[in-house]
Design a protein around this motif. Sequence first.
Motif, short mmCIF file in Angstrom:
data_model
loop_
_atom_site.label_atom_id
_atom_site.label_comp_id
_atom_site.label_asym_id
_atom_site.label_seq_id
_atom_site.Cartn_x
_atom_site.Cartn_y
_atom_site.Cartn_z
N UNK A 5 0.69 -1.11 0.10
CA UNK A 5 -0.06 -0.07 0.00
C UNK A 5 0.85 1.15 -0.04
N UNK A 6 1.91 1.14 0.81
CA UNK A 6 2.73 2.46 0.93
C UNK A 6 3.62 2.61 -0.51
N UNK A 7 3.94 1.29 -1.10
CA UNK A 7 4.50 1.55 -2.57
C UNK A 7 3.65 2.40 -3.38
N UNK A 8 2.22 1.91 -3.39
CA UNK A 8 1.31 2.68 -4.21
C UNK A 8 1.15 4.07 -4.13
N UNK A 9 1.24 4.55 -2.71
CA UNK A 9 1.23 5.83 -2.50
C UNK A 9 2.17 6.66 -2.50
N UNK A 10 3.49 5.75 -2.60
CA UNK A 10 4.62 6.71 -3.11
C UNK A 10 4.63 6.87 -4.76
N UNK A 11 4.13 5.88 -5.31
CA UNK A 11 3.95 6.14 -6.75
C UNK A 11 3.12 7.38 -7.03
N UNK A 12 2.09 7.48 -6.24
CA UNK A 12 1.15 8.50 -6.60
C UNK A 12 1.83 9.73 -6.29
N UNK A 13 2.64 9.92 -5.21
CA UNK A 13 3.40 11.10 -4.71
C UNK A 13 4.27 11.51 -6.07
N UNK A 14 5.12 10.46 -6.18
CA UNK A 14 6.32 10.55 -7.04
C UNK A 14 5.73 11.06 -8.56
N UNK A 15 4.48 10.74 -8.85
CA UNK A 15 4.00 10.92 -10.08
C UNK A 15 3.18 12.18 -10.12
N UNK A 16 3.12 12.69 -8.98
CA UNK A 16 2.32 14.05 -8.98
C UNK A 16 0.93 13.79 -8.96
N UNK A 17 0.38 12.60 -8.65
CA UNK A 17 -1.03 12.30 -8.68
C UNK A 17 -1.66 12.64 -7.56
N UNK A 18 -2.67 13.52 -7.56
CA UNK A 18 -3.23 14.06 -5.98
C UNK A 18 -4.49 13.13 -5.84
N UNK A 19 -4.69 12.84 -4.84
CA UNK A 19 -5.87 12.09 -4.33
C UNK A 19 -7.02 13.09 -4.21
N UNK A 20 -8.37 12.60 -4.83
CA UNK A 20 -9.42 13.36 -4.72
C UNK A 20 -9.87 13.55 -3.08
N UNK A 21 -10.02 14.94 -2.56
CA UNK A 21 -10.31 15.23 -1.56
C UNK A 21 -11.84 14.93 -1.16
N UNK A 22 -11.85 14.10 0.07
CA UNK A 22 -13.45 13.85 0.25
C UNK A 22 -14.15 15.04 0.88
N UNK A 23 -15.23 15.54 0.45
CA UNK A 23 -15.88 16.59 1.13
C UNK A 23 -17.49 16.20 1.22
N UNK A 24 -18.21 17.07 2.27
CA UNK A 24 -19.44 16.79 2.31
C UNK A 24 -20.02 18.27 2.44
N UNK A 25 -21.41 18.42 2.04
CA UNK A 25 -21.97 19.70 2.22
C UNK A 25 -23.36 19.67 2.39
#
Length: 782
Positions: free
Chosen positions: A632-652
Amino acid sequence: MNIPDPSSLSYLNARLLQETLKSKDLLAGRSVHARIIKYGLHFSVILLNNLMNFYSKTGCFSDARLLFDEMPVKTIFTWNTLLSAYSRHGKMAEATEIFHMIPNRDSVSWSTIIRGYNQMGRFESAIKVFDKMIKERVTPTQYTLTSVLASCASIEALDIGRKIHSFAVKFGLSSYVSVVNSLLNMYAKSGHPMVTRVIFDRMEYRNTSSSNVMIWLHMQHGRVDLARGVFEMMSERDIVTWNSMIAGYNQHGYDLDALCTFGNMPRDSLLIPDKFTLINALSACANLEMLKLGKQIHARIVSTNFDTYGPVGNALISMYAKSGGVQIAQKIVDQTGLSCLDVIGFTCLLDGYVKLGDLKPARQIFDSLRDRDVVAWTAMIVGYLQNGLNNDALELFGLMVREGPKPNNFTLAAMLSVSSSLTSLSHGKQIHASAIRTGQASLVSVNNALITMYARAGSINCARKVFNQIHWFRDIVSWTSMIMALAQHGLGEEALEHFEKLLAAGIKPDHITYVGVLSACTHVGLVDQGRRYYNMMKVFHKIEPTLSHYALMVDLLGRAGLVQEAYDFIEKMPIEPDVITWGSLLSSCKVYKNVELGKVAAERLLLIDPDNSGAYSALANLYSVCGKWEDAAKIRKLMKDGGVKKEQGISWVQIKNKVHIFGAEDGLHPQKDEIYKMMTKIWEDIKKMGFVPDTESVLHDLEEEVKEQMLKHHSEKLAIAFALTSTPENSTLRIMKNLRVCNDCHSAIKFISKLCGREIIVRDAARFHHFKDGLCSCRDYW
């Protein structure tokens, strides 16, 4: 000097009048008038009739009337000459006065007044005069019948037209080509294509007008090939022929054929395109976005000094606006002036600016329009809507209600779409009230939009009520809207009951209806029914599945735990799966902890969309739920290194027309202290009721206490805590969320609904959840 005898002088002056009439030389005509007086010929009825005919045809009505009033002897030709002058130039009040003064009206008198009424668009009056003519036993001529049949065609008076047809036979006029052409036109425009075809086939002699009627008829009924067949068989073609073909092609989407026909016109004939030719050719260019060819037509218009004001100018504006030449379109508006811009031109220009994402110039034009009708207002509102400027759309609609024309069904449908996008129940109800006030609430299109609006705003009961009110007027859109609404709210069985009623009513479902049906099966886990309806769609209704149908089948199977079958289904798809299809499989793999297929789904998804943050997050979460923290950590590092930003969860949540937005651990809201205090109390109370935090929902390798703290401050929980402090007791809470609700929040909200005695409606990325008395409408299947 020898002076010719009076008869010779009369003949000479009559010839002179005829010559001057050809040249429309008013001064020469007045000279002849003076000669008539000089030689004492002003008692010649024939000569004075010719003189009056000259004045009337050169537009000198006062001179013609003065001459008429001074004539000591008037023949029927005298009366008919003045009558014709008035009726031909649209002066029907004067023509009617003269008609009633004629002592012995003949068929020419009757035909003239009938023709005048027809030319002025007073078709009922023309028919009434003809009826009176028959009652007075005056025999009609071919000219009488052609005029009155034209009036019947214009108002589709089929029954009267049939009676006139019988008169044509009775008086022996049915063999005249002009009369038969008029009958063709009448039957064609009155909706009797078979009779028209029979008359055409029986004609011994046909002229260009006969074939033009058949071309028009075929084009009206979408029979383009038959129209083309008639066109190709014609030995002579006039401008009406070419225009009918070009317009017909254009109206039925055969724009290339329209342009080819336009190009062939100067090669096959010596005819010069008129405004109708140019308008339809430019429309075809606009539809095909053929800017280069449109510019060539524009150059031809300029080189021939064709008037670009009015319809042709608006056609140019539309062509440029639709073909990527908005700036040129704007220049034409600036040159011709806003007074010449019609609604079609404005809407095309607006659409051009919408594509550019620049609505400021469009709004400036809208504000400058002198006569803004309901179409212009609606176009501007829709422009805002298409560009995502929902608040501007709402503001303009408010201005329209206060100062503009009465909104029509298209305006209201657009505004209800805005309310659906904003998921604003209060705005939607206001527009519903406006529809009732303006008398639009009975229209099916408005009710269909109301069903969608209420459903998206979380009020399924109001959607049901609207649907039930249009019991006798439902169309396929009504049924589909209601099926989709019930599916979104997790009422799958009820949605399928509606679908069965639709089939029983003999209404054929379309591909969108089946999206609703399969969605209903998916949300409640009806796998067998889903398979059956999928096969029914393909085999019985002959509807080819789209990516939406395939993705829903994958979701249906995956949610039910049939992950391998879902993957096999994807492999057998005849078209390439999209992001949604692979995403559905990946979500199911996470729920059922199928790491191998999850990796495949994520890899295939990222091949299509390498920057898809959802794929990275879902795969990381899959590894996390399976305890594979390093992966899981490797995948999150891949995201970070690739500049892929996780969609922020919001409610309204919307309180008193104001939208309040929350993120996880949100500390920005001005009432944050009160909100966090309320959430802490709720958390303690529901734990006493038996709630156990689902720390497995926190997909990070952290201490349990930290995980629980994170869960307590999820965005939807904070939104609920704020809503509980800001709304009356016992009122329903409506919370919106951009992502799927997590297991912990789902469980917690069930307890909160029981604790507070409130119904809490949560719309997440996939569906609606109705929480009440500790239960959820999804029955914990989502």
